[in-house]
Design a protein around this motif. Sequence first.
Motif: not given
Length: 566
Positions: A293-302, A318-325
Amino acid sequence: MYRALYRVWRPQRFDDLVGQQMITQTLKNAIMTHQTSHAYLFTGPRGTGKTSAAKIFAKAINCHHLVDGEPCNECETCKAITTGQLNDVIEIDAASNNGVEEIRDIRDKAKYAPTEADYKIYIIDEVHMLSTGAFNALLKTLEEPPANVIFILATTEPHKIPLTIISRTQRFDFRRITAKDSYGRMVYILDQKKVTYDEKALRVIAQAAEGGMRDALSILDQVISFGDNTVTLEDALMVTGSVTKKLLADYLEEVTQHVTKPALETMRQILQEGKDANRFIEDLISYTRDVLFYQQAPEMVDNVAMGENDQRFADFAKGIDPEVLYQMIKTLNDVQQQMRFTTHPDVYLEVLTVKLSQLEAPAGGQKAGTADVAADSAAVQQLTSKVDQLQSELQALKANGVKAAATKPARVKSSNNGPVVKKVNVSQVYPILGAATKDDLVQVREVWSDLMNILSITQRALMHVAKPVAASDEGVVVAFDYPFLYQKAIDDQALMDALGNGLDRLMGHSPKLVCVPKEQWPQIRKDYLATHQPEMSEAASQAPEKPAVVDQAQQLFGDLVEVKSD
């Protein structure tokens, strides 16, 4: 006698309800302007305030000393409702009173005017547990409600309630309470009780509560008892079986850096501290989801989800690929299912650690550099030329008897660096296509809007970008506009269950639902036709062969192409 925190601190005013401001403001306005309904439906997860809101509403509508729509909680009526001693406010548990006779008794007694209050309020909790006959008995009362009688129905499973009941109520969907709101409420309560606490401990409890305020207060109660009237991080971790954010971050950084041995040592350290294996998996899924979520929209993560070291969390994201997640969440979910019945969870966690350490980002999944941008530009130029060529061929088709119903500019999709969507299992799609008919698809589309109304607000938002594209008597293929939401939908078992139950209620049977990304759907259809050509009917096989250029046009432009015989 000691009373549990969630009972002592049960909301007594609308403003005390945590995380439901839209609902409480709407109810207050309705009461102040005398525009209340005769029936309400409160839906949402456990511990989000449904029954509390119903009791507050009962007080507010009967209180003669309202202040901005809030009950005074001082008059005799308010006090009697708070203690459950007012005969005109009746709470019923539908789980143990779900028969026709019980509902008929309610219907008969509802005809009598209230004896002490202005309104007689019936609060029916877990209303989805009523039998079919009981729902039919209740329906008559909701169709022609007596004067001065209000029904408030509460449930955690609205998809099990007949549409005929839902359509006669005002529906309010209570949302899960965020960890931030739970944290704030616990701080307020502990400050009032003058109990010392560690803020980190409250963050752990807020996460473990999973959106339920009652669950959060129950866990807090245990921690206070365990720590002799203090709340410490160590006690919170012990009671919840959770893992510190630092250990979670250590573990995930080690597996993503492919250093298996340190990751195994961190995992063993977690287990040696007495942490629950299932809670460890749950914490990993939650943490990984927050990173995504932080990668897509940082404001969504408190900051409650991120933990103490916000910068470490941000750097990792910032350093990890979304596909790995995506791969990690799927792997964690699979292991979580397998661990449900095992007596050796440590073995599963060891295998999990090795597996996570071997996950690799797909080729081309990293951030694009100058060479990638140049390659994208070349691809766009090539596609543009192809579109020009096809438009020229369409002009030729018109002259040969093939008429395009409408021409639309072709969409050029440049390659992107987003996550790779999991490939569709065509073995589930092909049987549906083999028996698909237009009538079946029309039937599903006719009930689709009603099906959406059955879903919760969050489920409805997810399905808003989806629609049925093929159907047979046994199954329905649903196409999603966005691959990310397709991935989210297929991983949401509660959504799939709700859709299946809804179709069963609306159509009399429950066809199997198979989801596909919209961008893959044309290719799936094309592959099916290519591989199942021999199964075509004899009449179809005797039809005159279409020119190759017609086939190409239909594959490219689908329903826009109209073929006319000479």
